[in-house]
Scaffold this active site. Structure first.
Site, PDB file in Angstrom:
ATOM      1  N   ARG A 108       0.859  -1.178   0.000  1.00  0.00           N
ATOM      2  CA  ARG A 108       0.000   0.000   0.000  1.00  0.00           C
ATOM      3  C   ARG A 108       0.896   1.228   0.000  1.00  0.00           C
ATOM      4  O   ARG A 108       1.699   1.422   0.909  1.00  0.00           O
ATOM      5  CB  ARG A 108      -0.852  -0.038   1.268  1.00  0.00           C
ATOM      6  CG  ARG A 108      -2.011   0.894   1.239  1.00  0.00           C
ATOM      7  CD  ARG A 108      -2.897   0.649   2.422  1.00  0.00           C
ATOM      8  NE  ARG A 108      -2.304   1.096   3.674  1.00  0.00           N
ATOM      9  CZ  ARG A 108      -3.010   1.469   4.724  1.00  0.00           C
ATOM     10  NH1 ARG A 108      -4.320   1.411   4.676  1.00  0.00           N
ATOM     11  NH2 ARG A 108      -2.432   1.860   5.821  1.00  0.00           N
ATOM     12  N   ASP A 204       1.151  -1.963  12.368  1.00  0.00           N
ATOM     13  CA  ASP A 204       1.533  -2.473  11.042  1.00  0.00           C
ATOM     14  C   ASP A 204       1.826  -3.975  11.161  1.00  0.00           C
ATOM     15  O   ASP A 204       2.830  -4.376  11.763  1.00  0.00           O
ATOM     16  CB  ASP A 204       2.762  -1.721  10.535  1.00  0.00           C
ATOM     17  CG  ASP A 204       3.070  -2.088   9.093  1.00  0.00           C
ATOM     18  OD1 ASP A 204       3.250  -3.289   8.797  1.00  0.00           O
ATOM     19  OD2 ASP A 204       3.100  -1.184   8.239  1.00  0.00           O
TER      20      ASP A 204
HETATM   21  C1  PRP Z   1      -0.909  -4.100   4.806  1.00  0.00           C
HETATM   22  C2  PRP Z   1      -1.791  -5.296   5.029  1.00  0.00           C
HETATM   23  C3  PRP Z   1      -2.694  -5.276   3.841  1.00  0.00           C
HETATM   24  C4  PRP Z   1      -2.870  -3.802   3.574  1.00  0.00           C
HETATM   25  C5  PRP Z   1      -4.183  -3.377   4.123  1.00  0.00           C
HETATM   26  O1  PRP Z   1       0.094  -4.396   3.910  1.00  0.00           O
HETATM   27  O2  PRP Z   1      -1.075  -6.481   5.182  1.00  0.00           O
HETATM   28  O3  PRP Z   1      -2.159  -5.925   2.698  1.00  0.00           O
HETATM   29  O4  PRP Z   1      -1.809  -3.128   4.297  1.00  0.00           O
HETATM   30  O5  PRP Z   1      -4.446  -2.060   3.792  1.00  0.00           O
HETATM   31  P1  PRP Z   1      -5.606  -1.662   2.768  1.00  0.00           P
HETATM   32  O6  PRP Z   1      -6.787  -2.485   3.112  1.00  0.00           O
HETATM   33  O7  PRP Z   1      -5.802  -0.200   3.055  1.00  0.00           O
HETATM   34  O8  PRP Z   1      -5.093  -1.895   1.397  1.00  0.00           O
HETATM   35  P2  PRP Z   1       1.256  -3.335   3.549  1.00  0.00           P
HETATM   36  O9  PRP Z   1       0.885  -2.557   2.351  1.00  0.00           O
HETATM   37  O10 PRP Z   1       1.619  -2.549   4.787  1.00  0.00           O
HETATM   38  O11 PRP Z   1       2.434  -4.248   3.093  1.00  0.00           O
HETATM   39  P3  PRP Z   1       3.234  -5.407   3.871  1.00  0.00           P
HETATM   40  O12 PRP Z   1       2.305  -6.585   3.959  1.00  0.00           O
HETATM   41  O13 PRP Z   1       4.386  -5.637   2.963  1.00  0.00           O
HETATM   42  O14 PRP Z   1       3.641  -4.899   5.227  1.00  0.00           O
HETATM   43  N1  URA Z   2      -1.979  -2.248   7.317  1.00  0.00           N
HETATM   44  C1  URA Z   2      -1.588  -2.646   8.546  1.00  0.00           C
HETATM   45  O1  URA Z   2      -0.628  -3.433   8.680  1.00  0.00           O
HETATM   46  N2  URA Z   2      -2.224  -2.154   9.607  1.00  0.00           N
HETATM   47  C2  URA Z   2      -3.265  -1.300   9.503  1.00  0.00           C
HETATM   48  O2  URA Z   2      -3.818  -0.884  10.530  1.00  0.00           O
HETATM   49  C3  URA Z   2      -3.650  -0.894   8.220  1.00  0.00           C
HETATM   50  C4  URA Z   2      -3.011  -1.390   7.134  1.00  0.00           C
END
Ligand code: PRP
Ligand code: URA
Length: 213
Positions: A108, A204
């Protein structure tokens, strides 16, 4: 959550709720966070598969012939959304060891909050499998919705989405864009903050799973 009816299945088993509360605590470290997520994923997989169809089979025990039951439905594929979805993969595969695994890489963008795709590798028979897409966080819903769109473009016909914590905003978006996809969650939280984090959430998820805080 407001009175609005969201189309989501809440798995509120006491063991899951207990473990999720431990995960939410900011003092919980990477090792425990990862283990708890795997344990919850096993329990969620158990609930999600509750209505899988069975067929009668004839078997022979060391003592006698008898009838037994075995799974009869579509074969399963598990698709973690990278990176944080990997934290749920082991638990599901522990319960469904024959499942094939696909990977969808999405992150994201921290400014726009829009998903950016960077990887996709799926089993060749994705159209014949019942896919379980796993990602601990359903926040705006952008990442999950984009993953579901991508899987459908690749031929997927039967998909279930399994998330740990969801915001109403994310459930609403996935319900709107993918009304055919059932969503299973362990908790529906209150709202998103200005940075798109789920409140109260657990922070996160990817950083807590992999220790990259
Ligand atoms: C996080 C999570 C989801 C997304 C959710 O991933 O694991 O994939 O954010 O957010 P959204 O519903 O607003 O799209 P992130 O993009 O932080 O990547 P990561 O898994 O590599 O930490
Ligand atoms: N992704 C995460 O990991 N945590 C949140 O709260 C939202 C998006």
């Amino acid at each position: 959550m407001a009175e609005e009816k969201l189309n989501v299945h809440l798995i509120d088993h006491p063991l899951i709720q207990h473990k999720l509360t431990l995960m939410r605590q900011k003092t919980t470290g990477t090792k425990d966070f990862r283990e708890l997520l795997e344990e919850i994923s096993m329990l969620m997989a158990y609930e999600i598969t509750r209505n899988f169809p069975l067929k009668d089979v004839e078997i022979e025990t060391p003592v006698a012939k008898c009838k037994g039951k075995m799974l009869a439905g579509k074969k399963v594929g598990v698709v973690p959304i990278l990176r944080a979805g990997l934290g749920m993969l082991g638990g599901v595969v522990n319960m469904i060891p024959a499942a094939r695994v696909g990977h969808v890489g999405l992150y994201r963008d921290p400014e726009t909050l829009k998903p950016v795709e960077y990887y996709c590798k799926l089993p060749s028979d994705v159209a014949e499998r019942m896919l379980i897409v796993v990602d601990p966080m359903l926040a705006t819903g952008g990442s999950s919705s984009a993953a579901l769109t991508l899987l459908k473009e690749k031929g997927a016909k039967s998909i279930t989405l399994m998330c740990l914590v969801a915001a109403p905003e994310g459930i609403r978006l996935v319900n709107e864009e993918h009304p055919d996809v059932p969503i299973y969650v362990a908790a529906v939280d209150d709202h998103l903050n200005e940075k798109g984090y789920i409140v109260p959430g657990l922070g996160d998820a990817g950083d807590r799973i992999f220790g990259t805080l």
